[in-house]
Scaffold this active site. Structure first.
Site, PDB file in Angstrom:
ATOM      1  CG  HIS A  92      70.216 -45.494  92.372  1.00 62.77           C
ATOM      2  ND1 HIS A  92      70.596 -45.269  93.675  1.00 62.77           N
ATOM      3  CD2 HIS A  92      70.067 -46.832  92.263  1.00 62.77           C
ATOM      4  CE1 HIS A  92      70.682 -46.427  94.318  1.00 62.77           C
ATOM      5  NE2 HIS A  92      70.356 -47.398  93.482  1.00 62.77           N
ATOM      6  CD  GLU A  93      67.976 -48.451  89.234  1.00 60.59           C
ATOM      7  OE1 GLU A  93      68.811 -49.359  89.061  1.00 60.59           O
ATOM      8  OE2 GLU A  93      67.281 -48.362  90.260  1.00 60.59           O
TER       9      GLU A  93
END
Length: 497
Positions: A235-236
């Site tokens: 996600h990051e």
């Protein structure tokens, strides 16, 4: 609606819990606090974000989505910085290797849970064509396994201060973000799982920060939670490559994440929905809560879309292009150099010109420079100085080596050596009048005026050597007027036949 970097920083803040707990917490985002902090630290932040978005959109217009998805796999070098105050936080190499494997599986759509992607979303899912490799060379050219470990007295780090990224505040300085994706691993305060900077953030802050217990997957990750499958990093890193949250920048159905093939949704989804969830009435299959850029549990995430993949590739092609040329994963040596002063590429004869070794990769221990037209003609210094005595354009060659490898870089016509002072010749002239200007002076316009005060020739100067055709002019005395950055120079010129 297109996502505009101008409005906010792509960063995700995700709450977590202590070791051994199974209490079902929800992901949440605190980007607004972080972006306000960055605005305070950097007055040009918003303008740079806007420029990034413009460049990405231009790249997407020039290269259709399909071309991005068909191109060769690109590689992003990674260094993990483990910053710990307890042994629990000093996670194992195996946990980090597990995380790297998950990143590669997720971004290449080789994750085992692709089978969980609903049939109606599979046509949109994509192999992003991006892989991640552990750096094998540090910024000084020394061998590394791509993991650093720093003991700290801090019990946790906050998203507001970003202290984990600075040695002076108990963290560790990041490596050159033009060459490495920096991922810091630490204890983060306020129940945050991780956050990331988007392309365009200041170099000192650039990278991803992860909570130590959310790194990698079981069994390498021993921390029991619904966030122990490594998807926080996926996600990051998606944010680091320019992706927004899938629902956009607000909780309405009128905005979006700027990606055409992700359905609009009202807001984030939590935990793991068991059926179709419709939050905006514009898709028969509802929200794509399986997307890595939503807020569902790790076990529920399993895809990037084709649009997201193309967007990330466009970011790598534009703002993050330098990292694609990095060789820090390859363990090789690469020669490169520059003139110490950029203006020295245009030098006056007789002046000293300085060179700086900018080779990268494995450290070199010998240098051989070859300077066409210079004195000395060769040098074994790492950062030599030479003198050019004769006007012209000259080649520079650098060969570097160590005990195992050799690399050579040649730059043709790198140094342009000019005359010491303005030269106008021949005088008298009968066909061509040559005007040669020295470095540091730029003649913008020349005019030739006859004895009656009439301008018979006027020309804009584009090159340092200008040749005026005077064959059509009658013989006689003329005034040559040169307008330069220095002053207006007047010379008498005789034209003969």
């Amino acid at each position: 609606m297109r996502f505009y970097f101008l409005f906010f920083l792509l960063t995700c803040c995700l709450p977590c819990f202590g070791q051994g707990t199974t209490n079902a917490q929800q992901r949440s985002c605190g980007y607004s606090t972080y972006v306000e902090t960055l605005k305070e630290k950097d007055a040009t932040f918003e303008l740079r974000q806007q420029k990034v978005e413009q460049d990405v959109q231009q790249a997407l217009q020039q290269k259709p989505q399909g071309q991005y998805l068909q191109q060769s796999t690109v590689f992003v070098p990674v260094v993990f910085h483990v910053v710990y105050s307890t042994e629990e936080e000093n996670i194992s190499d195996e946990q980090i290797y597990s995380q790297l494997q998950i990143l590669n599986s997720d971004f290449r759509r080789k994750n085992a849970d692709t089978t969980n992607t609903p049939a109606y979303f599979k046509e949109f899912s994509a192999d992003a064509g991006i892989e991640f490799c552990l750096a094998s060379v540090d910024p000084e050219g020394n061998p590394t396994k791509g993991i650093t470990r720093t003991k700290t007295t801090r019990t946790s780090f906050s998203i507001g201060s970003d202290n984990v990224k600075f040695s002076q505040s108990g963290g560790v300085d990041g490596w050159d973000p033009e060459q490495y994706l920096n991922i810091w691993i630490c204890s983060i305060s306020n129940r945050i799982l991780g956050y990331a900077t988007p392309p365009g953030a200041s170099a000192a802050y650039d990278g991803v920060v992860l909570l130590y217990s959310a790194v990698g997957a079981y069994p390498a990750n021993p921390f029991a939670s619904q966030y122990n499958l490594g998807r926080t990093a996926t996600h990051e890193v998606g944010h680091w490559l320019g992706l927004n949250h899938i629902w956009g920048n607000g909780n309405t159905c009128s905005d979006s994440d700027g990606i055409d093939d992700t359905p609009n949704q009202l807001g984030e989804n939590y935990q793991c929905p068991s059926s179709i969830t419709v939050s905006c009435d514009d898709s028969p299959y509802g929200d794509m809560y399986q997307n890595y850029m939503d807020y569902t549990d790790d076990a529920c995430m399993n895809l990037f879309t084709k649009g997201q993949a193309a967007y990330m590739q466009a970011v790598l092609e534009t703002k993050r292009a330098s990292i694609l040329n990095s060789i820090v994963c390859d363990g090789i040596i690469r020669a490169n150099f520059k003139l110490t002063n950029a203006q020295d590429t245009l030098a006056i004869a007789g002046n000293t010109v300085n060179f700086t070794d900018e080779s990268d990769g494995v450290r070199a221990n010998s240098w051989l420079w070859e300077f066409e037209g210079a004195s000395p003609a060769t040098s074994t210094a790492q950062n030599p100085s030479v003198v050019y005595t004769t006007p012209g354009k000259y080649r520079v060659k650098l060969t570097i080596s160590n005990s195992y490898q050799t690399s050579t870089e040649v730059k043709e016509q790198l140094v342009h050596v000019t005359v010491n002072e303005l030269m106008i010749y021949p005088n008298p002239a009968h066909d061509v009048l040559t005007i040669e200007q020295p470095a540091r002076i730029y003649v913008r316009q020349v005019e030739l005026v006859n004895s009656l005060g009439q301008t018979v020739l006027s020309e804009q100067v584009k090159d340092r050597v200008l040749k005026l055709d005077v064959r059509s002019l009658p013989p006689g005395m003329y005034i040559l007027r040169l307008k330069s950055t220095d002053a207006t120079t007047i010379r008498k010129i005789m034209i003969t036949k």
